[in-house]
Design a protein around this motif. Structure first.
Motif, PDB file in Angstrom:
ATOM      1  N   LYS A 102      -1.961  -7.130  -2.019  1.00 51.64           N
ATOM      2  CA  LYS A 102      -2.566  -7.645  -0.787  1.00 51.64           C
ATOM      3  C   LYS A 102      -2.060  -9.057  -0.489  1.00 51.64           C
ATOM      4  O   LYS A 102      -1.764  -9.399   0.663  1.00 51.64           O
ATOM      5  CB  LYS A 102      -4.090  -7.671  -0.907  1.00 51.64           C
ATOM      6  N   LEU A 103      -1.972  -9.865  -1.543  1.00 48.42           N
ATOM      7  CA  LEU A 103      -1.451 -11.229  -1.356  1.00 48.42           C
ATOM      8  C   LEU A 103      -0.010 -11.213  -0.851  1.00 48.42           C
ATOM      9  O   LEU A 103       0.369 -12.006   0.017  1.00 48.42           O
ATOM     10  CB  LEU A 103      -1.512 -12.001  -2.677  1.00 48.42           C
ATOM     11  N   GLU A 104       0.788 -10.302  -1.394  1.00 51.15           N
ATOM     12  CA  GLU A 104       2.178 -10.188  -0.946  1.00 51.15           C
ATOM     13  C   GLU A 104       2.239  -9.804   0.531  1.00 51.15           C
ATOM     14  O   GLU A 104       3.054 -10.322   1.296  1.00 51.15           O
ATOM     15  CB  GLU A 104       2.910  -9.162  -1.811  1.00 51.15           C
ATOM     16  N   GLY A 105       1.342  -8.883   0.939  1.00 50.41           N
ATOM     17  CA  GLY A 105       1.276  -8.506   2.343  1.00 50.41           C
ATOM     18  C   GLY A 105       0.865  -9.678   3.217  1.00 50.41           C
ATOM     19  O   GLY A 105       1.420  -9.897   4.303  1.00 50.41           O
ATOM     20  N   MET A 106      -0.086 -10.454   2.757  1.00 46.49           N
ATOM     21  CA  MET A 106      -0.532 -11.632   3.513  1.00 46.49           C
ATOM     22  C   MET A 106       0.581 -12.663   3.634  1.00 46.49           C
ATOM     23  O   MET A 106       0.720 -13.321   4.681  1.00 46.49           O
ATOM     24  CB  MET A 106      -1.763 -12.243   2.836  1.00 46.49           C
ATOM     25  N   TRP A 107       1.384 -12.793   2.582  1.00 45.85           N
ATOM     26  CA  TRP A 107       2.503 -13.737   2.645  1.00 45.85           C
ATOM     27  C   TRP A 107       3.526 -13.268   3.678  1.00 45.85           C
ATOM     28  O   TRP A 107       4.064 -14.089   4.444  1.00 45.85           O
ATOM     29  CB  TRP A 107       3.154 -13.863   1.261  1.00 45.85           C
ATOM     30  N   LEU A 108       3.767 -11.963   3.743  1.00 46.13           N
ATOM     31  CA  LEU A 108       4.674 -11.425   4.760  1.00 46.13           C
ATOM     32  C   LEU A 108       4.125 -11.674   6.164  1.00 46.13           C
ATOM     33  O   LEU A 108       4.870 -12.001   7.085  1.00 46.13           O
ATOM     34  CB  LEU A 108       4.885  -9.926   4.534  1.00 46.13           C
ATOM     35  N   GLU A 109       2.828 -11.531   6.311  1.00 47.63           N
ATOM     36  CA  GLU A 109       2.184 -11.855   7.598  1.00 47.63           C
ATOM     37  C   GLU A 109       2.411 -13.324   7.948  1.00 47.63           C
ATOM     38  O   GLU A 109       2.750 -13.664   9.087  1.00 47.63           O
ATOM     39  CB  GLU A 109       0.685 -11.600   7.530  1.00 47.63           C
ATOM     40  N   ALA A 110       2.182 -14.193   6.970  1.00 47.40           N
ATOM     41  CA  ALA A 110       2.264 -15.634   7.208  1.00 47.40           C
ATOM     42  C   ALA A 110       3.643 -16.048   7.689  1.00 47.40           C
ATOM     43  O   ALA A 110       3.783 -16.978   8.495  1.00 47.40           O
ATOM     44  CB  ALA A 110       1.890 -16.402   5.937  1.00 47.40           C
ATOM     45  N   LYS A 111       4.670 -15.354   7.220  1.00 44.16           N
ATOM     46  CA  LYS A 111       6.021 -15.724   7.669  1.00 44.16           C
ATOM     47  C   LYS A 111       6.500 -14.891   8.857  1.00 44.16           C
ATOM     48  O   LYS A 111       7.642 -15.007   9.283  1.00 44.16           O
ATOM     49  CB  LYS A 111       7.012 -15.644   6.499  1.00 44.16           C
ATOM     50  N   GLY A 112       5.574 -14.067   9.399  1.00 37.93           N
ATOM     51  CA  GLY A 112       5.886 -13.328  10.624  1.00 37.93           C
ATOM     52  C   GLY A 112       6.675 -12.059  10.428  1.00 37.93           C
ATOM     53  O   GLY A 112       7.213 -11.507  11.401  1.00 37.93           O
ATOM     54  N   SER A 113       6.739 -11.557   9.204  1.00 38.18           N
ATOM     55  CA  SER A 113       7.456 -10.301   8.937  1.00 38.18           C
ATOM     56  C   SER A 113       6.477  -9.133   9.110  1.00 38.18           C
ATOM     57  O   SER A 113       6.016  -8.518   8.147  1.00 38.18           O
ATOM     58  CB  SER A 113       8.046 -10.317   7.523  1.00 38.18           C
ATOM     59  N   TRP A 114       6.153  -8.849  10.382  1.00 40.80           N
ATOM     60  CA  TRP A 114       5.082  -7.894  10.664  1.00 40.80           C
ATOM     61  C   TRP A 114       5.393  -6.480  10.186  1.00 40.80           C
ATOM     62  O   TRP A 114       4.530  -5.809   9.612  1.00 40.80           O
ATOM     63  CB  TRP A 114       4.775  -7.881  12.159  1.00 40.80           C
ATOM     64  N   ALA A 115       6.613  -6.019  10.435  1.00 43.12           N
ATOM     65  CA  ALA A 115       6.971  -4.659  10.045  1.00 43.12           C
ATOM     66  C   ALA A 115       6.915  -4.502   8.526  1.00 43.12           C
ATOM     67  O   ALA A 115       6.421  -3.490   8.007  1.00 43.12           O
ATOM     68  CB  ALA A 115       8.364  -4.311  10.567  1.00 43.12           C
ATOM     69  N   GLU A 116       7.401  -5.508   7.805  1.00 41.12           N
ATOM     70  CA  GLU A 116       7.365  -5.451   6.344  1.00 41.12           C
ATOM     71  C   GLU A 116       5.922  -5.485   5.826  1.00 41.12           C
ATOM     72  O   GLU A 116       5.577  -4.800   4.868  1.00 41.12           O
ATOM     73  CB  GLU A 116       8.161  -6.619   5.755  1.00 41.12           C
ATOM     74  N   ALA A 117       5.094  -6.309   6.485  1.00 36.60           N
ATOM     75  CA  ALA A 117       3.685  -6.390   6.082  1.00 36.60           C
ATOM     76  C   ALA A 117       2.995  -5.047   6.300  1.00 36.60           C
ATOM     77  O   ALA A 117       2.244  -4.573   5.436  1.00 36.60           O
ATOM     78  CB  ALA A 117       2.984  -7.483   6.871  1.00 36.60           C
ATOM     79  N   GLU A 118       3.259  -4.422   7.439  1.00 35.46           N
ATOM     80  CA  GLU A 118       2.654  -3.115   7.738  1.00 35.46           C
ATOM     81  C   GLU A 118       3.083  -2.074   6.710  1.00 35.46           C
ATOM     82  O   GLU A 118       2.268  -1.278   6.226  1.00 35.46           O
ATOM     83  CB  GLU A 118       3.063  -2.679   9.148  1.00 35.46           C
ATOM     84  N   LYS A 119       4.370  -2.098   6.332  1.00 34.98           N
ATOM     85  CA  LYS A 119       4.859  -1.154   5.309  1.00 34.98           C
ATOM     86  C   LYS A 119       4.187  -1.411   3.965  1.00 34.98           C
ATOM     87  O   LYS A 119       3.815  -0.472   3.249  1.00 34.98           O
ATOM     88  CB  LYS A 119       6.380  -1.281   5.163  1.00 34.98           C
ATOM     89  N   ALA A 120       4.029  -2.683   3.632  1.00 42.36           N
ATOM     90  CA  ALA A 120       3.393  -3.039   2.359  1.00 42.36           C
ATOM     91  C   ALA A 120       1.955  -2.532   2.311  1.00 42.36           C
ATOM     92  O   ALA A 120       1.510  -1.961   1.307  1.00 42.36           O
ATOM     93  CB  ALA A 120       3.431  -4.558   2.160  1.00 42.36           C
ATOM     94  N   TYR A 121       1.216  -2.732   3.405  1.00 38.08           N
ATOM     95  CA  TYR A 121      -0.179  -2.275   3.442  1.00 38.08           C
ATOM     96  C   TYR A 121      -0.269  -0.748   3.443  1.00 38.08           C
ATOM     97  O   TYR A 121      -1.161  -0.170   2.811  1.00 38.08           O
ATOM     98  CB  TYR A 121      -0.888  -2.853   4.662  1.00 38.08           C
ATOM     99  N   SER A 122       0.661  -0.102   4.141  1.00 35.32           N
ATOM    100  CA  SER A 122       0.659   1.368   4.171  1.00 35.32           C
ATOM    101  C   SER A 122       0.909   1.942   2.776  1.00 35.32           C
ATOM    102  O   SER A 122       0.278   2.933   2.379  1.00 35.32           O
ATOM    103  CB  SER A 122       1.717   1.885   5.156  1.00 35.32           C
ATOM    104  N   ARG A 123       1.803   1.300   2.030  1.00 33.33           N
ATOM    105  CA  ARG A 123       2.066   1.755   0.653  1.00 33.33           C
ATOM    106  C   ARG A 123       0.821   1.578  -0.215  1.00 33.33           C
ATOM    107  O   ARG A 123       0.477   2.455  -1.021  1.00 33.33           O
ATOM    108  CB  ARG A 123       3.245   0.976   0.052  1.00 33.33           C
ATOM    109  N   LEU A 124       0.150   0.448  -0.044  1.00 35.02           N
ATOM    110  CA  LEU A 124      -1.064   0.204  -0.828  1.00 35.02           C
ATOM    111  C   LEU A 124      -2.152   1.225  -0.500  1.00 35.02           C
ATOM    112  O   LEU A 124      -2.896   1.661  -1.387  1.00 35.02           O
ATOM    113  CB  LEU A 124      -1.585  -1.207  -0.557  1.00 35.02           C
ATOM    114  N   LEU A 125      -2.232   1.617   0.766  1.00 28.22           N
ATOM    115  CA  LEU A 125      -3.267   2.576   1.169  1.00 28.22           C
ATOM    116  C   LEU A 125      -3.024   3.973   0.612  1.00 28.22           C
ATOM    117  O   LEU A 125      -3.959   4.767   0.490  1.00 28.22           O
ATOM    118  CB  LEU A 125      -3.366   2.638   2.695  1.00 28.22           C
ATOM    119  N   GLU A 126      -1.783   4.285   0.279  1.00 23.14           N
ATOM    120  CA  GLU A 126      -1.499   5.595  -0.315  1.00 23.14           C
ATOM    121  C   GLU A 126      -2.251   5.776  -1.625  1.00 23.14           C
ATOM    122  O   GLU A 126      -2.739   6.870  -1.939  1.00 23.14           O
ATOM    123  CB  GLU A 126       0.010   5.755  -0.537  1.00 23.14           C
ATOM    124  N   ASP A 127      -2.352   4.687  -2.392  1.00 17.79           N
ATOM    125  CA  ASP A 127      -3.073   4.744  -3.668  1.00 17.79           C
ATOM    126  C   ASP A 127      -4.525   4.277  -3.541  1.00 17.79           C
ATOM    127  O   ASP A 127      -5.334   4.550  -4.436  1.00 17.79           O
ATOM    128  CB  ASP A 127      -2.353   3.881  -4.719  1.00 17.79           C
TER     129      ASP A 127
END
Length: 302
Positions: A102-127
């Motif tokens: 979650k922290l990694e996703g938030m860091w991606l958000e903070a730097k404006g990497s929205w697509a990467e953040a969305e992918k990171a959260y989607s992967r986390l939601l799988e589990d």
């Protein structure tokens, strides 16, 4: 909500630490406990501990909690290099951790990497399909990109599962208001009032939405919720008093010739106007002429 005693203790500790009196860890712990965001202070005092091996070693397992706290504070302050270092340190210590993910996703958000953040959260939601924080982060990503319809869709899906999340209902209600979708917003506030009937904020927000929708039925209901707001706040809610005045005026205009409804609205108008005049006389006497002018402009008896 932070109480006066807790806020006083927090301010005391903050002043003590800022002036070199020690107690940085106690201050940071209290910030976490009270769930307040004093990011610049957290970043400054948290780094002072993390950068001092002796102080850091005294924390034991709490060292990792501090890394997480500093990482979030650094993101708030847009110190992304510091945030990245903290997140990487935690990732090495806890590989595969959902919490660190979650922290990694938030860091991606903070730097404006929205697509990467969305992918990171989607992967986390799988589990972790029932993790509420991850779902909320996806809503935040959608809003940050201006994708309001996407945020609404995600919130509605989230609330199908987490129906008791009052913060999510309020977020959805406010989005609907911003889009002038007042009927949908009213439904959200109804859910909030059902869940937390003693919160004045929900009553007045619902009343304002109904007043905006207009029509006799909505105005009568709005007036009742303005009145309940006043009751819940000990008779001291200025917005609700003005709301009753406006509702009563609108109702009177719609019910001319219906003596009972018109009389009830006029009676309530008078009480609200009197309460407003009394409040302004005590707290803002210089504004009394302006208030009197406003009340006259909407033809209120006082």
């Amino acid at each position: 909500m932070v109480g006066f005693a807790e806020e006083g203790e927090l301010n005391r500790l903050e002043s003590q630490v800022d002036n070199g009196g020690g107690g940085a860890w106690e201050y940071l712990s209290l910030v976490r406990k009270l769930k307040v965001r004093r990011s610049e202070k957290v970043l400054k005092h948290g780094l002072s501990i993390l950068n001092d091996p002796k102080s850091r070693s005294k924390l034991g397992p709490d060292e990792w909690t501090l890394y997480e706290q500093v990482a979030i504070a650094a993101m708030d302050c847009h110190k992304l290099d510091i945030a990245k270092d903290c997140v990487q340190t935690l990732s090495k210590r806890f590989p595969g951790s959902t919490r660190i993910g979650k922290l990694e996703g938030m860091w991606l958000e903070a730097k404006g990497s929205w697509a990467e953040a969305e992918k990171a959260y989607s992967r986390l939601l799988e589990d972790n399909p029932l993790d509420p924080i991850i779902h909320k982060r996806r809503v935040a990503v959608a809003k940050a990109q201006g994708n309001v319809s996407g945020a609404i869709e995600l919130l509605n899906k989230y609330l199908e599962v987490f129906m008791a999340d009052h913060d999510a209902w309020r977020e959805l209600a406010e989005i609907y208001v911003s889009l002038q979708m007042y009927k949908q917003s009213a439904f959200c506030y109804e859910e909030l009032i059902l869940g937390q009937p003693s919160v004045p904020l929900y009553h007045i927000a619902y009343a304002e939405v109904l007043y905006t929708l207009g029509g006799l039925e909505n105005l009568n209901t709005a007036k009742k919720y303005y009145a309940s707001t006043i009751e819940l706040s000990g008779g001291k809610n200025t917005r609700a008093l003005f709301g009753i005045c406006l509702c009563s005026t609108a109702i009177s205009q719609l019910t001319k010739g219906r003596n009972r409804e018109e009389r009830e609205s006029t009676d309530l108008q008078s009480l609200a106007a009197t309460a407003l005049l009394k409040e302004y006389k005590q707290k803002a006497p210089a504004k009394l002429p302006s208030l009197s002018s406003v009340l006259k402009s909407i033809k209120l008896p006082f």
